[in-house]
Structure formats: C-alpha cells, structure tokens
Design an enzyme around this catalytic site. Structure first.
Site, mmCIF file in Angstrom:
data_model
loop_
_atom_site.group_PDB
_atom_site.id
_atom_site.type_symbol
_atom_site.label_atom_id
_atom_site.label_comp_id
_atom_site.label_asym_id
_atom_site.label_seq_id
_atom_site.Cartn_x
_atom_site.Cartn_y
_atom_site.Cartn_z
ATOM 1 N N GLN A 14 -4.305 16.333 -0.643
ATOM 2 C CA GLN A 14 -4.984 15.201 -1.260
ATOM 3 C C GLN A 14 -6.486 15.237 -0.998
ATOM 4 O O GLN A 14 -6.911 15.393 0.145
ATOM 5 C CB GLN A 14 -4.393 13.909 -0.695
ATOM 6 C CG GLN A 14 -4.965 12.646 -1.309
ATOM 7 C CD GLN A 14 -4.505 11.399 -0.575
ATOM 8 O OE1 GLN A 14 -4.310 11.422 0.636
ATOM 9 N NE2 GLN A 14 -4.338 10.311 -1.292
ATOM 10 N N GLY A 15 -7.266 15.114 -2.063
ATOM 11 C CA GLY A 15 -8.719 15.064 -1.922
ATOM 12 C C GLY A 15 -9.278 13.715 -2.336
ATOM 13 O O GLY A 15 -9.851 13.579 -3.416
ATOM 14 N N TYR A 16 -9.059 12.743 -1.497
ATOM 15 C CA TYR A 16 -9.583 11.393 -1.775
ATOM 16 C C TYR A 16 -10.810 11.111 -0.903
ATOM 17 O O TYR A 16 -11.910 10.907 -1.379
ATOM 18 C CB TYR A 16 -8.521 10.341 -1.463
ATOM 19 C CG TYR A 16 -7.581 10.009 -2.595
ATOM 20 C CD1 TYR A 16 -7.275 10.937 -3.593
ATOM 21 C CD2 TYR A 16 -6.982 8.758 -2.669
ATOM 22 C CE1 TYR A 16 -6.411 10.614 -4.614
ATOM 23 C CE2 TYR A 16 -6.103 8.435 -3.692
ATOM 24 C CZ TYR A 16 -5.819 9.367 -4.660
ATOM 25 O OH TYR A 16 -4.954 9.042 -5.667
ATOM 26 N N SER A 17 -10.566 11.076 0.417
ATOM 27 C CA SER A 17 -11.607 10.651 1.357
ATOM 28 C C SER A 17 -12.768 11.635 1.374
ATOM 29 O O SER A 17 -12.600 12.833 1.156
ATOM 30 C CB SER A 17 -11.039 10.552 2.770
ATOM 31 O OG SER A 17 -10.054 9.572 2.828
ATOM 32 N N GLU A 49 3.087 3.655 -3.527
ATOM 33 C CA GLU A 49 3.424 4.331 -2.280
ATOM 34 C C GLU A 49 4.255 3.460 -1.357
ATOM 35 O O GLU A 49 4.287 3.692 -0.154
ATOM 36 C CB GLU A 49 2.120 4.659 -1.549
ATOM 37 C CG GLU A 49 1.696 6.080 -1.573
ATOM 38 C CD GLU A 49 0.536 6.251 -0.617
ATOM 39 O OE1 GLU A 49 0.740 6.884 0.414
ATOM 40 O OE2 GLU A 49 -0.557 5.731 -0.895
ATOM 41 N N SER A 64 -7.127 1.770 5.586
ATOM 42 C CA SER A 64 -7.022 1.192 6.927
ATOM 43 C C SER A 64 -6.407 -0.207 6.864
ATOM 44 O O SER A 64 -6.385 -0.848 5.812
ATOM 45 C CB SER A 64 -8.411 1.084 7.554
ATOM 46 O OG SER A 64 -9.149 0.043 6.940
ATOM 47 N N ASN A 65 -5.900 -0.665 7.993
ATOM 48 C CA ASN A 65 -5.281 -1.989 8.004
ATOM 49 C C ASN A 65 -6.296 -3.081 7.664
ATOM 50 O O ASN A 65 -5.919 -4.148 7.166
ATOM 51 C CB ASN A 65 -4.618 -2.252 9.358
ATOM 52 C CG ASN A 65 -3.284 -1.517 9.476
ATOM 53 O OD1 ASN A 65 -2.929 -0.729 8.593
ATOM 54 N ND2 ASN A 65 -2.540 -1.783 10.536
ATOM 55 N N GLU A 66 -7.570 -2.822 7.916
ATOM 56 C CA GLU A 66 -8.594 -3.797 7.522
ATOM 57 C C GLU A 66 -8.688 -3.866 5.992
ATOM 58 O O GLU A 66 -8.783 -4.951 5.416
ATOM 59 C CB GLU A 66 -9.961 -3.414 8.112
ATOM 60 C CG GLU A 66 -10.083 -3.638 9.617
ATOM 61 C CD GLU A 66 -9.291 -2.637 10.437
ATOM 62 O OE1 GLU A 66 -9.135 -1.483 9.981
ATOM 63 O OE2 GLU A 66 -8.798 -3.008 11.519
#
Lengths: 355, 395, 355, 395
Positions: free
Chosen positions: D126-129, D244, D378-380
């Site tokens: 995966q190339g997201y971040s 997901e 992230s959870n945030e």
C-alpha cells in the site's frame, strides 16, 4: 445469531415509553421520588395494566416473558424515563415466588400485591453467607428476629420476602408488612427504601434452602439494573450531545472544542460496550454461564456508569450541578446503581474466581 | 533540597495545633467532620476567633492586618485546621477581594473595606459567572451604564456561593459595549441592600443550598465603588486567577479526606474482612495516597519556586488537586456500599445510622464535589491556560 | 523546607550532562547499548574521573555524597542522556560494600573494580525470600551453586556480589567473575545483562544476614531508577512539545489540536508528580519511612512512566515507532524501568501493607 | 435477539476447525504462536492453501472467487484461525485492492488482477502514507504527471507494510495541483519492478523489519493502471476506509491474546503463588476479559446492523479494538517481570529461555503493537471522524 429485538419486545418498550411519559415526567418526579411511599398508585396500576410485571415471568408461571431480554426491555425503558417506581423489588420477588410455585405469584404479576425482598443487613452487603437474621419455631409458628437494611421498595410493599437462618439453612419467608417495624426514607437518587426490624415476627416458610433461587433472582435483578443503566446512559449521551451543539463559550459551540469531542466519542464507545455486555448477560441469564455473565455486565456497568455520569456533568458544566436540570438526577441514579446488588469490585471478584 | 521542617516551622505547627485545640469550638468541629453546612453564625464565630489571633488573612501583608505566611506555613496551618475540623475560611473577602483592594484599591477603599473584612462586618460574595458564561468571563453581559456619580446595573449573576449570608458582592460588569470583549469590563462593589438587587437560591445536585442567582434591575451603585480603572476589570480578574494559588490544590482537605477514607475502610467489612484488607479497594486507597503524597511536594515546590509571579502552577495544582480530592470522595462513597444511598437528612433524622455520622454524607459529598472541577475555572479551561503557556497553542 | 538543589549537586548534574553528551550521544548509542560488553571503557573511566561513583557513597565510606538526593542527581542525568552504562549495578554494589566496610568499596568508588549484584533467579523476581541458590562449606571453602538471572551489568563486571542461602540465613558473597559461567545478552531497551550459572563456585562470605543491607541497597537502586525515569520523562516531554509545534497535519501544527493539547497538559502534570514523589523518596532514603517512600515512588513512576511512554509515541505518530528516532528508545527504557527492582504492583502491595 | 449460533453456523465452525487441523502446517502455527515474523514463503504457502479452499477472499462476491461470508461466519473463522495459529491474511491485495477493483475497476482490470491476487502471483502493498502526511491523506505530495499514455511519478511513500515481499503497490498520487487538496488525487497501480521505484527498509522500535519507504523517481506507469476516474482517488480512499471494517476490531486476535495472557499468568509466580491468583494482576485480566466480551458483541452487532453502509462503526471498532489489544499486550509484557527484558533474538539464541517461547517476545510485541493505534488512521483521526458524524462538529 440475530441482533434485532423481537416485535413483541419492541411493543413493550414503546408502550412503556408512552406510559412513563404520561405518569412520571421528570419535572414532577420529585413528588414520587422523594416523598413516601415513593410510588404513585396511578403509575403502578398503569404498569400493571400494560403488563410490565407479567413480562418479567415465563408463561409457565403465568407471565408472558421472563427471558433475560424481556427483563432488559422493561428496565431499559424504566431507566430512560428515570422512573423511581420500585419495579426492581417486584422483579426480585416474582423471581423467587415463581420458584415457590404457589398462587402468590399471580398477585405479584398483576401488581395487586406489592412485595419487597429483605435480604441485606448492615455490614453484610451482598454477602449472603453473613446473613444474621434468625427464624425459630415456637408452638408450631415460625418467628423471625433481626434487622434488614436498605430494603428497596419496602415503603410501598404489602408483603416482605425475608431471608433468614433457619435450621442451619438460609431460608426464605413471607411476612405481612403490617407486622414489621418499618422506617422509610428516600434514597439520594430518588425512590424509597426502609430499615425493617423483625422482633419475633410471625412468618410463613416459602423455601428451605433459598441459596440457588436467591442467586437466580439476584442475577435477574443485577441484569435489570444493568439495563436500567443503559437506558439512562442513552439519555445522558443524547442530552450531552445536544448541549454540546447548543451551548456557546468563547464564541463557539462547545461541541466544536476537540478535547470535548474526543471525550464524547470515548463516552459513546463505552456506552455501546455497556449495551453489548448487558445484551450478552441477557442472552445467558439462567444458563450455566449466567451468573458470571451478569457479573461481567454489572462490573462494566459500574465502571462505565461512573465515567458517563461524571463526564456528562463535567461536559455540561455548572448547569448539571443543579437539582432543576434533569442531568443531575440521571447522573445520580446511574452512579448509585453501582451500590445496588453488588458493586463493580464485588462482581469483578466473582469473575476473577473463574479466569 | 531539604524536605524536613525547620525548627521555626515546627514551632509554628505546634502553635497552630495548640490554638486549634484551645479555641476551635468542638460543636463546630463536629459539624465540619460530619460534612454539614456550617451556617452563618458559626462561620462568623470561628472567623472572629481566627481574626483575633491575626490569622484570618494569612496572605495579606502585615501592615494591612495580614499574617504574611510563606507557602510552608500556610500548608502547615491548612493541614492542622483540616485535621481539627476548623471550617474553611470563606474566601471571597479574605482571599479574593482583599488582595484586589491591596493591589488596585484606592487608599479610601482599603481603609474602609479591609478592616471590615477582618472584623466580620462584611461578608462578601462573588459576582463573576453569568448564565451562559460560566468560565468564559469575556462574554459577560451584565452592564453598568453611568448616570452621574452612579452606575445603573442590569443583568444577572449566578453560582454566587454563600450569597445568602453576604451583605456585599463584588462584580464584573460591562461598562463599554464596543471594542474587544475583554476590554469593556469593570470591577465594582455592590451593597446587596441596594434596591433592584435580588438573590434567589439554586438547589444543587445533592439537595443543598450553597449557591445563588443574583438579579440586578436598575440597581444604582456609586461610581466610587469601582475598583481600579474603568474598563480594566479584566486585568483584575486575571490578577485574581493567578493569586488564588495558595490552597488551590486543597492538600489539607485531601489529607484529611484520606484519613477519613481509611477510617471508613477499616469500619466497613467485605467478604468477612475489613474493607481495607480487600486488595482491589485498598490498592485504590494506596494509589490515591501516593498521588496525594506527590501532590504535597508538588504544591509546596511550585508555590515556593514561583512566589510572586503567577505562572502555569496554579492551573496544574487546580487540575490535579481537584482530581485527587474527587477520587477520595469517590472511594469514600463506594466504601459504604448500599449504606451510601439513604438521603442523608432523612436517614439521620430517623436515627437509624448505618454508618458513623462523619461518613453518612459521603455520597452527597461526592456529588457536591463534582463542582470542584467545574467552578472557579473548569479543569478544561485550566488545560487551555496551561497549553497556551507551554505549547503556545501555535498555529 | 527548601526546594533548591545544592550548588554541589547542580555542578555534578551539569558535569554529567557535558560528559555524557561527549561519550554517549544517542546516535552512536547502539554500539554500546546492543553490543557486548554493553559498556564503553572510555565512558566508564570518564564517569569515574568526574566522581559519578564517589557521589553515590557517604564521606565516611570514602565517597562525597550518598544521600538520596545525590543518587537522584546522578541517575536523573544518566536518564536524560539515555546512558546504557551499568551504573545501577555499581550503585547496588557500593551500597552493600559500604555495609561490609572493608577496602573493596574504594575500588568500587573509583570504578576500577566493576561489580554486579546477582540476586534474582528465574521465577523469584523481587522476592528475596524465595532465593534458592545455596552456599555450602567444604574443606573450609565456601562454594556456591545455583542460577542467577537477568543480572544487570554482569557482562562488564569483574566481580559479582551474590545472594545465597547459607546456614539458614540469606548471606552475601563475593565471587570472581572469571570463575562463573556467564551468558550475556542485550536488553530490549539497551544495556546488558547475563544469566550466571554457579556450580560449586568458590566464594568469599561478606555478610551473614544480608536482608537489611540488601533492602537498603534495593531501596537506593529503586530510587535511582525513579530518578532515571524522571530524566527520561523530561526529555520525552520536551521532544513531544517541540514536535507538536513543528509537525503539521491538516494544514496546522498538530499542537493546535485541542485534544492533543489537553493530553499533553495531563502528561506534564503527571511528570511533575513523578518528580515530586521521587524527591520525597530521595529525602527519606534510609529513614524509617524510607522503604515505604521508595515504594510509593517506584509505583508512581511505573504508572506515570507507561503513560508518558505511550502518549509520547502516540502523539508523535509513526515516526516514534522507528528505531532511528530517539523517542522510541527513550520510551522503551522508560517502560522497562517498571521491570527492574520491583514493578508498580509489587511496590503498591508494599504500600498497602501499611495503609 | 438471539445470541446462540444457528445450526448452520455451528456446522461452519466445525468445518473451519477441521480444515485448520488438517491443512495448517504445524511449523507455521508454531511461529505464529511465538510471535515471529512469518516470512514470504510461509505466507504464500498458507495463502495458497486458503485459496484452494476458496477462503482467501471471504468478503468478495462469489462470482469473483470470494466466499461472501456474513459477519458471524467471518468472526467464527477469525477466532478459530487465531486459536490455531494461522497467519493473518496479508490484507493489501485481498481486503483492500480487491474490493476497490470490484467496485471501481474496469472489467479488464478485474479480469487481470483479481485472479492474480487469489492465486498468489501478485503480492500487493500500500502506498498511501507519506513522510509528513501519516493520517492526513489530503496533504499528500507524490505527483503523477501525464505524458502520453503514461504517468510520470515522483515522490515518496512510507510505512509500506511488508513491501519487501511485494511485487506491486497501489498508490494515491496527486494528478492535479490546483483546487481542493482532496480533489486532485488518483489511485494507481504500480509494478515495483518499474525503473525509478526503490524500496528501503525502516527498522521499527522493537528492531523488526516490517515497513518500508518507497521512492519514486520519474517512474513511468501506464495511465491504464489508474483505477477509477482521474482526480477521484479520494472517493476510493474513503470507500476503502469504510470497507475495512470486518476484522478491524481484531476480536479473534485479542481472544487468542487473552488465552495466552492467562497462560503466562498461570506459569509466572508472584509472592509464591501463580500470578493469576494475585488480585491486582488478575483484576486487570478480568477487566480486559470483560471489555473483550463486550467487544465481541459490539463487533458482531455493528457489522450485522450496518451491512453495506459504512457508518461510524468502523471507527468505534478500531479505537476500542486496538485499545483492548494493546492492553492485552501490556499485561502480557508485565506478567514476565524482569524476564520480559532480554532482547528476544539474542536471548533465545543462547538457549536460556526464561519463559516459554510463545511468551518470550511479549515485550517486543507490546512495543510493536503501539502501531495499532497509529497506523491505518490513528485513533485520534478515528475520533475526529466519529465526532464529525455524531456531533457534526458544529460551529
């Protein structure tokens, strides 16, 4: 697996919501909640007529429910309306009278006879092995002597179901309320209880060894309290959400402040967890896993309940500190549920016994 | 560093303890320990005793009749007073208005008001919060329009603690509608007997009456009653916020609450043993004892190291101090089990006490003290202040 | 009362900071922290020369410090620099050798002789009463048999101080490291330890009943770990603060997000509490209240340490998950301090014994 | 409501258990239980076995070779697979790209890529971040400029999980610089053998290699490799986020982690008794067991009730699911006391095991799994999403 409530239960839930909106709207709740006998005859009769008590017993016992989900349905609706009527006392009694199997259960199911279960004593909280009230036989009559403490629903009850030591066992007795010294008082969260003094009071033996049926009744009662708490939490969440979207501070709705947003999210998640564990307990009530599942639920409800009560007050700010604003009463009730039928630590310890 | 008390400090502590033993009326101490409201007469009686000793205004300079204690002495007094059951000094005159008058008041204001605080002639209450503007002082709406030598005040104040006993109120009022919201605010003193000033009680969550609403309808207040410059009341409000640090952590109160908690955990039984031997419960006691032991040092360290310049310490002490106190209240409530539930006034009247009378109000105390993290600048506001100071809230 | 450090201690702290910046900068730390013998001779000698070991003992024992605050000063500086040198092993040994009172302490104080304290065994963690290693006398010689586990500092030590059962008592022995089978390894947070196997290994008796001096040494060691943790926490707080002010997300510095601001504030407050309890423990080390105060500190450090480690990583996000970024190593060390010399629960239980 | 499994569900569970008992190579199960990396060969070996059974792509429609399980079946498989020690299916091809191609791909793309995912010919990553844009996809900077039938891609991706084993990567790239940041993004498929694509390992906190950086320097990728419309990649990214959900709570993994936690708490001793009898520690186990029991219901309830329309459930399940898993990891680390500290690789090589080999990596697992609340949104970020849905983040 199926996560949808049955249509019958949905009907009961809706009917209760309508009934309680008529009979115990929150603004006039003070009269019932804080004045003896802490019950309104009209409300009680209406509950009886719509079948709220009959829903708490199986068909075989003359009711039309009695499953964990039936009990949860009734008490969730009571919680949502913050109803101070002593339905819990009736539930506990119905559970025990069902076990006795005589006709008394019919009067309990119509609500015509009002019962309260007198089991705890000062300093023996939730510890049935330390019950000290004694029953003796004298000239063929059974007499009970002892003190029962914080007996929920006692102020409005006509009969008491009393736990007492009898011939080496823990037995259950039926006692006429008029023969007992009763000191009634309100609870800090509304509703009534009483101190009961038995002084060689005549009693009828119902169950010789009451431990097992008592445990079943207490499990049903703890489940009921969990469901009541879930109903309360839903109201607190919705009220807090609305307040966050209404109240302005520093020129913006306080719901815009991310710190509150994230805390609100965490609150909402925990409420879903509380709902889930209550449903799990409801699904297992009476099973071999029933007691443990109920203890899991009652523990989590105690833990989450405190979070929801405290955060609802904190996120509202000063207004939730006032008697006039209903959030304070919902928060108090939610908090004090952890003081009934075993608190979070006591139930956690039961879970710890079988890790 | 040296954390032992000096000889001087030990002597002071002994003096405090002797004073409390000799002068604190036992019936007042008993009510404090029961958690009852102390009432006007007993509060005034005790504050007169303190005043006679010269200890009513511990932070004022000596020339104004204060005791000028340093933070360590203050702590020692506080701890001993809480142990003995001395009522808390009502802070509005002594700890709030006094320092404001000393810093911003005219000599005439100082000479008139300061002695009256010390001799108990005036009972002050606070008019900051308004409905819809709890911790957000900049948005306040009570307005004062000048009419010759008078301000005409209209508006509403709320959360006025113990206003029912007061004869005077200090208020933040809006004296200019235009400009930045903070800039048009003034600090004025109002006699509660002024026509057009009405007070109404607010019943709190646990049923008690300790706060009030105050309504102003064309109330005429002399301009001479303004403290500091017109439209500069914001400066005074901020000064006060920074000045309220002594005692803000409530270490004395919490220390005494811990003692009470251990006492009730010894009295109550669980599974046939004293509750204090229940590992789940006693671990909670130990944890909060440790937090409080740390806070005792944090409090003295911060107050000592930052004397004079109010920094982020006040907010830190407020947040953690209130959390600790609330945790102690929570455990004291939970320790009682079902016995926590009876509505205190009624249950006690019936003389059926399930627990010692010093513990009977534990649930009420818990609910009432939810205020600690809300009033006086909520803990959320304190976190905003702190993060502005430490993170700069950079954009 | 006085909350200012003495000028002597301030000097030691500054000198250590300079020295460690020279000798163990974090980027080259891997070599020392993860490669045997997990110590760099140059750093050790420099520590010795500037008096870091001598500061750990009283003048009467040949040092120039030895108070709780002296120990805390040294270890706070070590923590701030994330120094993996086994100074803790030397401290524990100095404490015990001081009690023995012979000349060996001098070599420990100069660092010329490097010691490690071998006390714990597999499954007897922090429980000195369960030590199973045995010492026996044979032909006038004392021989030790047993296994000592996770002995911090052992890979670089020349001598071991060994706890063993001897004639019904728990005794302390001196053993030449060359006579012992040693299996060295790195710790997950850096630094070295070893498994030691004693097989009728010759030993010299130092203390017959070592319980009391061992407790004093372990208290000093736990205090040292607390101070090390405080040094680490200060670095993590500052690094996190700087990161919040640098890193941008959604078009703004993440430090602008109120949810993170409030969590950062809570973190900062807890770090001040950790500092306070460590100072309290330092002030009482050796007093009648010493052990209890140290346990209070070690408990709080365990609790706050986890919060600080986890929140520092979480607020940084992915970058703090990488080996290259020093926050990950600070967080690991801070976490693993709770695994040394008793964890938060063990110390809490000691506090609970005298509530 | 009815929380008992139907006959059909019980039969399915039995089939799963039989399959795992017969087909899961024991040496792979052992490595999973030890918490070791599984490696490329064993992963491919196991996924081929799964594929042969038709269970590699449980959420895909049957016509594309999927199993089309409902959430209950998925849960039953997951729980049994975790108990048995089956490796997790690498999600990038099966759970992420697959559904995207099914929803947005051309028939040609579907026919080419879907079978290659099922037969193991392609390993996707995966190339997201990007550095500086972890959870904030709108700010990504890798750009693709069109040059005839090709995109020329320049930029950098990071946190590419198991990229070292992959032969293909799906990327979000910026195809238009102007306009709203979300609007100029496209979703493209890149062969990792393309000249100008370089991969470098990132060493993680516990020392392992599971993520990578990917550098693009004038890499030429056919425009035909774009999935969906140009500049509409944001829609695909959002679709994926909502899709997901199955397994996002990690109930199966956590259930197995709880079993392992209880096992180690029985093996370890404290104060001369099994750690599981230590009330402080066992109360923590019980608490997380209760949280997990609740999550088991929350997970099934939310997945069942919201089938099709992704709502706030995914974020709820992610937040609480990861917190529970991290708590289990934390307790498993703490259970070991000093034995948690040896750096696993070395300590095990020395054959001096202080604990069972399934527990030796507990500390490494704890540190590694701090990622759970950071990666994948992230959870945030999840809390932001949830509060936008429930509070509307009103102004």
């Amino acid at each position: 697996m199926n996560f949808e409530p049955t249509s019958e239960r949905r009907m009961i839930s809706d009917a209760l919501a309508r009934l309680l909106a008529d009979h115990s709207d929150v603004s006039s709740r003070d009269e019932t909640a804080f004045q003896a006998p802490y019950s309104r005859t009209k409300t009680w009769q209406a509950l009886s007529e719509m079948g709220a008590f009959a829903a708490l017993a199986h068909e075989s016992a003359g009711g039309f429910g009695g499953e964990g989900f039936d009990i949860a349905t009734v008490f969730e609706a009571l919680g949502r309306a913050l109803c101070p009527e002593p339905v819990l006392a009736q539930l506990l009694s119905i559970q025990l009278l069902t076990h006795v199997g005589d006709s008394s259960v019919n009067n309990a199911l119509t609500g015509a006879t009002r019962y309260a279960l007198a089991w705890e004593e000062p300093d023996t909280w939730f510890d049935i092995e330390r019950i000290d009230t004694q029953a003796t036989t004298e000239n063929g009559n059974i007499l009970i002597t002892g003190r029962k403490s914080v007996v929920y629903g006692a102020p409005a009850a006509q009969r008491y179901l009393v736990l007492a030591k009898f011939e080496g066992d823990l037995a259950l007795f039926d006692v006429d309320a008029d023969t007992v010294e009763r000191h009634s008082y309100a609870m800090i969260d509304g509703g009534g209880a009483a101190e009961l003094f038995f002084r060689a009071t005549p009693a009828t033996l119902l169950i010789n060894d009451a431990r097992a049926p008592l445990q079943l009744a207490l499990d049903a009662g703890a489940l009921a309290l969990c469901a009541e708490a879930v109903g309360i939490m839903d109201v607190l969440r919705d009220t807090t959400r609305d307040y966050l979207g209404t109240r302005k501070q520093f020129g913006a709705h306080i719901g815009r402040f991310q710190a509150l947003q994230h805390r609100f999210v965490d609150l909402s998640i925990e409420i879903e967890q509380a709902r889930s564990i209550t449903q799990l307990a409801a699904s297992r009530l009476g099973d071999t896993e029933g007691s443990r599942s109920v203890s899991m639920a009652k523990h989590l409800i105690g833990r989450v309940g405190q979070l929801v009560a405290e955060e609802s007050i904190q996120m509202h700010g000063g207004i939730a500190m006032t008697w006039e604003y209903t959030v304070s009463h919902y928060a108090k009730r939610l908090t004090m549920i952890d003081h009934q039928l075993g608190d979070r630590d006591q139930h956690l310890q039961r879970v710890m016994q079988t890790l | 560093m040296n954390f032992t008390f000096s000889e001087d400090e030990r002597a002071f502590e002994a003096e405090v303890e002797t004073f409390l033993r000799d002068k604190l009326p036992p019936e007042i101490a008993a009510r404090t320990h029961r958690g009852e409201e102390i009432g006007k007469a007993d509060t005034e009686r005790w504050q007169a005793i303190l005043s006679q000793k010269g200890w009513l205004a511990p932070t004022w300079p000596v020339e104004h009749g204060g005791a000028d204690w340093d933070p360590v002495k203050h702590y020692l007094y506080d701890a001993a007073a809480c142990r003995a059951g001395a009522p808390r000094t009502v802070p509005f005159g002594v700890n709030m208005l006094g320092p404001v008058l000393i810093a911003f008041g005219t000599p005439a204001q100082q000479q008139h008001y300061l002695p009256r605080i010390l001799n108990g002639k005036d009972w002050w209450c606070q008019g900051y919060s308004e409905p819809g503007a709890g911790s957000d002082l900049a948005s306040l709406r009570t307005r004062a329009e000048q009419d010759g030598d008078y301000y005409i005040i209209n508006g509403q104040k709320t959360w006025t603690t113990l206003g029912q006993y007061a004869n005077n109120i200090f208020c933040l009022v809006r004296t200019r509608a235009s400009g930045k919201p903070q800039e048009g605010i003034s600090f004025v003193l109002v006699d509660l007997d002024t026509p057009g000033v009405e007070m109404q009680p607010i019943k709190l969550i646990e049923g008690g009456h300790e706060v009030n609403e105050v309504f102003f309808t064309d109330a005429r207040v002399p301009v001479a009653n303004r403290v500091g410059e017109e439209n500069k009341g914001w400066t005074i409000a901020k000064y006060l916020l920074g000045h309220e640090r002594t005692g803000i952590a409530g270490v004395g109160l919490s220390t005494h609450a811990l003692t009470r908690l251990k006492a009730v955990a010894r009295q109550q039984t669980r599974n046939g043993k004293p509750l204090i031997e229940d590992p789940l419960f006693s671990s909670k006691i130990a944890e909060v004892e440790i937090d409080l032991a740390a806070m005792t040092i944090t409090n003295l360290r911060m107050l000592t190291q930052s004397q004079g310049s109010p920094g982020p310490e006040a907010s830190m002490l407020k947040i953690k101090g209130t959390v600790i106190h609330q945790t102690l209240n929570d455990l004291a409530r939970r320790a009682l089990g079902p016995a926590a539930a009876p509505f205190p006034a009624e249950a006690l009247a019936a003389n059926l006490a399930l627990v010692e009378d010093t513990q009977a109000r534990n649930a009420a105390r818990y609910f009432n003290n939810r205020k600690l993290s809300i009033f006086g600048g909520s803990n959320e506001i304190q976190r905003n202040i702190l993060s502005a100071m430490t993170l700069g809230n950079r954009r």
